[in-house]
Enzyme design. Structure first.
Site, PDB file in Angstrom:
ATOM      1  CG  ASP A  80      -1.640   1.420   1.440  1.00 30.27           C
ATOM      2  OD1 ASP A  80      -1.535   2.218   0.932  1.00 30.27           O
ATOM      3  OD2 ASP A  80      -2.669   1.043   2.343  1.00 30.27           O
ATOM      4  CB  VAL A  81       2.192   3.345  -2.858  1.00 35.53           C
ATOM      5  CG1 VAL A  81       2.614   2.269  -3.437  1.00 35.53           C
ATOM      6  CG2 VAL A  81       0.886   4.192  -3.276  1.00 35.53           C
ATOM      7  CG  ASN A 107       0.897   3.877 -12.721  1.00 34.14           C
ATOM      8  OD1 ASN A 107       0.341   4.651 -13.360  1.00 34.14           O
ATOM      9  ND2 ASN A 107       0.119   2.911 -11.972  1.00 34.14           N
ATOM     10  CB  SER A 159      -3.424  14.075 -13.405  1.00 31.06           C
ATOM     11  OG  SER A 159      -4.722  14.415 -13.935  1.00 31.06           O
ATOM     12  CB  SER A 161      -6.267  17.026 -12.495  1.00 36.44           C
ATOM     13  OG  SER A 161      -7.177  16.536 -13.448  1.00 36.44           O
ATOM     14  CE1 TYR A 172      -6.088  11.952  -9.238  1.00 32.00           C
ATOM     15  CE2 TYR A 172      -6.420  13.606 -10.661  1.00 32.00           C
ATOM     16  CZ  TYR A 172      -6.046  12.132 -10.419  1.00 32.00           C
ATOM     17  OH  TYR A 172      -5.551  11.672 -11.446  1.00 32.00           O
ATOM     18  CE  LYS A 176      -2.341  11.930  -9.716  1.00 32.42           C
ATOM     19  NZ  LYS A 176      -1.545  10.608 -10.011  1.00 32.42           N
ATOM     20  CB  THR A 207      -7.673   3.298 -16.692  1.00 34.05           C
ATOM     21  OG1 THR A 207      -8.147   4.376 -15.638  1.00 34.05           O
ATOM     22  CG2 THR A 207      -6.491   3.826 -17.514  1.00 34.05           C
TER      23      THR A 207
HETATM   24  N1  LIG Z   1      -7.113   7.312 -16.235  1.00 32.39           N
HETATM   25  C1  LIG Z   1      -7.015   8.593 -16.281  1.00 32.39           C
HETATM   26  O1  LIG Z   1      -7.801   9.338 -17.009  1.00 32.39           O
HETATM   27  C2  LIG Z   1      -5.999   9.263 -15.686  1.00 32.39           C
HETATM   28  C3  LIG Z   1      -5.735  10.558 -15.818  1.00 32.39           C
HETATM   29  C4  LIG Z   1      -4.518  11.336 -15.233  1.00 32.39           C
HETATM   30  C5  LIG Z   1      -3.879  10.759 -14.329  1.00 32.39           C
HETATM   31  N2  LIG Z   1      -4.198   9.360 -14.216  1.00 32.39           N
HETATM   32  C6  LIG Z   1      -3.323   8.764 -13.326  1.00 32.39           C
HETATM   33  O2  LIG Z   1      -2.860   7.467 -13.639  1.00 32.39           O
HETATM   34  C7  LIG Z   1      -2.275   6.780 -12.776  1.00 32.39           C
HETATM   35  C8  LIG Z   1      -2.774   5.356 -13.078  1.00 32.39           C
HETATM   36  O3  LIG Z   1      -4.424   5.446 -12.843  1.00 32.39           O
HETATM   37  P1  LIG Z   1      -5.335   4.703 -13.644  1.00 32.39           P
HETATM   38  O4  LIG Z   1      -6.049   5.444 -14.646  1.00 32.39           O
HETATM   39  O5  LIG Z   1      -4.412   3.602 -14.807  1.00 32.39           O
HETATM   40  O6  LIG Z   1      -6.285   3.766 -12.830  1.00 32.39           O
HETATM   41  P2  LIG Z   1      -6.343   2.358 -11.783  1.00 32.39           P
HETATM   42  O7  LIG Z   1      -7.265   2.641 -11.047  1.00 32.39           O
HETATM   43  O8  LIG Z   1      -6.459   1.305 -13.154  1.00 32.39           O
HETATM   44  O9  LIG Z   1      -4.809   2.364 -11.514  1.00 32.39           O
HETATM   45  C9  LIG Z   1      -4.440   2.689 -10.282  1.00 32.39           C
HETATM   46  C10 LIG Z   1      -3.574   1.650  -9.588  1.00 32.39           C
HETATM   47  O10 LIG Z   1      -3.122   1.944  -8.377  1.00 32.39           O
HETATM   48  C11 LIG Z   1      -3.313   1.001  -7.499  1.00 32.39           C
HETATM   49  N3  LIG Z   1      -3.470   1.564  -6.259  1.00 32.39           N
HETATM   50  C12 LIG Z   1      -4.486   2.460  -5.685  1.00 32.39           C
HETATM   51  N4  LIG Z   1      -4.183   2.755  -4.615  1.00 32.39           N
HETATM   52  C13 LIG Z   1      -3.138   2.417  -4.158  1.00 32.39           C
HETATM   53  C14 LIG Z   1      -2.299   1.937  -2.953  1.00 32.39           C
HETATM   54  N5  LIG Z   1      -2.607   2.831  -1.996  1.00 32.39           N
HETATM   55  N6  LIG Z   1      -1.313   1.429  -3.039  1.00 32.39           N
HETATM   56  C15 LIG Z   1      -0.871   0.713  -4.059  1.00 32.39           C
HETATM   57  N7  LIG Z   1      -1.454   0.722  -5.297  1.00 32.39           N
HETATM   58  C16 LIG Z   1      -2.677   1.374  -5.400  1.00 32.39           C
HETATM   59  C17 LIG Z   1      -4.744   0.367  -8.042  1.00 32.39           C
HETATM   60  O11 LIG Z   1      -4.761  -0.881  -7.419  1.00 32.39           O
HETATM   61  C18 LIG Z   1      -4.465   0.379  -9.542  1.00 32.39           C
HETATM   62  O12 LIG Z   1      -3.825  -0.733  -9.769  1.00 32.39           O
HETATM   63  C19 LIG Z   1      -2.967   7.332 -11.393  1.00 32.39           C
HETATM   64  O13 LIG Z   1      -1.818   7.943 -10.590  1.00 32.39           O
HETATM   65  C20 LIG Z   1      -3.909   8.343 -11.909  1.00 32.39           C
HETATM   66  O14 LIG Z   1      -4.105   9.352 -11.058  1.00 32.39           O
HETATM   67  C21 LIG Z   1      -5.056   8.901 -14.708  1.00 32.39           C
END
Ligand SMILES: NC(=O)c1ccc[n+]([C@@H]2O[C@H](COP(=O)([O-])OP(=O)(O)OC[C@H]3O[C@@H](n4cnc5c(N)ncnc54)[C@H](O)[C@@H]3O)[C@@H](O)[C@H]2O)c1
Length: 280
Positions: A80-81, A107, A159, A161, A172, A176, A207
């Protein structure tokens, strides 16, 4: 389908059958949140280019399955990060498993929706812990190892954002935005150690994080209309940028904040006047 939509789709598909290059052979990477979405696509992309990868996350079933699919090049580690101790153990476990560390991809992240009066302190703190403090803890433990080996590469997944703000995403956006400026500070401090640090800023990517909202057709359409490329991105389109940034092809790039957003952040938010003024 419009001409624009067709050409955008074909542009994004044209890399799918490209030959594999082993430009990351011998490198060892950590990908946090590597069990789904952008993280899982990044794990596949790095392994596809010859790296060995520690998949880190909290979804043990998905992590174990991905590691099994990828064979000896990947392992899964539960962490858990948002917990400092888990992050320290993650870095140590990677070195134990693979004997070195070259690449860190921060990530893992969580979304959060709520205006300031509606958030309690615990919700705010959890977003800061998972999205921001995790990057500090991971870098704190990884950088001494990278330094000892003469260098390495870090990519933080921020992000759009964090570059500009979005309605209702207070905690959020704060987390970010901080990751973005922290990336610049890390890049300055560790350039002389041979460590490059960059951030990628995804826009709307298809995603599990966005699946709920994107499953509403009207909302998806409105959202995509605001994106110059007129569609959501795919996780692989972010993963390819991350892989480039950690490769030697990006040897002169550090401290960069790079959107991968279909042009979203290029738009000031003002109305599309040529479209509005065009005679019906
Ligand atoms: N999907 C989008 O539109 C988008 C846009 C901007 C930024 N992001 C960023 O991209 C990154 C990846 O997100 P994604 O879209 O692939 O979504 P996702 O939910 O598929 O991936 C997030 C991952 O982080 C893991 N995670 C969450 N909390 C955690 C914790 N406490 N410890 C360890 N792992 C944890 C989840 O289990 C998952 O595998 C994130 O940082 C998100 O903020 C995503």
């Amino acid at each position: 389908m419009s001409q624009t939509a067709r050409s955008n789709d074909s542009n994004s598909d044209m890399h799918q059958d490209r030959p594999q290059v082993n430009d990351l052979a011998g490198r060892v990477a950590i990908v946090t949140g590597g069990t789904s979405g952008i993280g899982a696509a990044t794990v596949r992309e790095l392994v596809g280019h010859g790296a060995r990868v520690m998949i880190v996350g909290i979804d043990d079933a998905a992590g174990a399955k991905l590691a099994t699919d990828l064979g000896a090049a990947a392992r899964y580690h539960h962490a858990d990060v948002g917990r400092a101790g888990d992050v320290a153990a993650m870095v140590a476990a990677t070195e134990d498993a693979f004997g070195r560390l070259d690449v860190l991809i921060n990530n893992a992240g969580m979304g959060n929706f709520g205006e300031t009066p509606d958030l309690d302190e615990g919700q705010w703190q959890r977003v800061i812990d998972v999205n921001l403090s995790s990057v500090f803890h991971a870098c704190k433990h990884a950088i001494p190892r990278l330094r000892r080996q003469g260098g390495g590469a870090i990519v933080n997944v921020a992000s759009v954002s964090g570059m500009a703000a979005d309605y209702g995403f207070t905690a959020y956006a704060a987390s970010k935005g901080a990751v973005i400026n922290y990336t610049r500070a890390l890049a300055l401090d560790h350039a002389r150690d041979g460590i490059r640090v960059n951030a990628v800023c995804p826009g709307l990517i298809d995603t599990p994080l966005t699946a709920g909202t994107l499953s509403m057709p009207a909302l998806r359409q409105t959202w995509c209309e605001n994106i110059p490329l007129q569609r959501a991105g795919r996780p692989e389109e972010v993963a390819r940028l991350i892989r480039f940034l950690v490769s030697d092809d990006a040897s002169y790039i550090t401290g960069a904040i790079i959107p991968v957003d279909g042009g979203l952040i290029a738009w000031s938010g003002q109305p599309n006047l040529p479209k509005l003024l065009k005679p019906a």
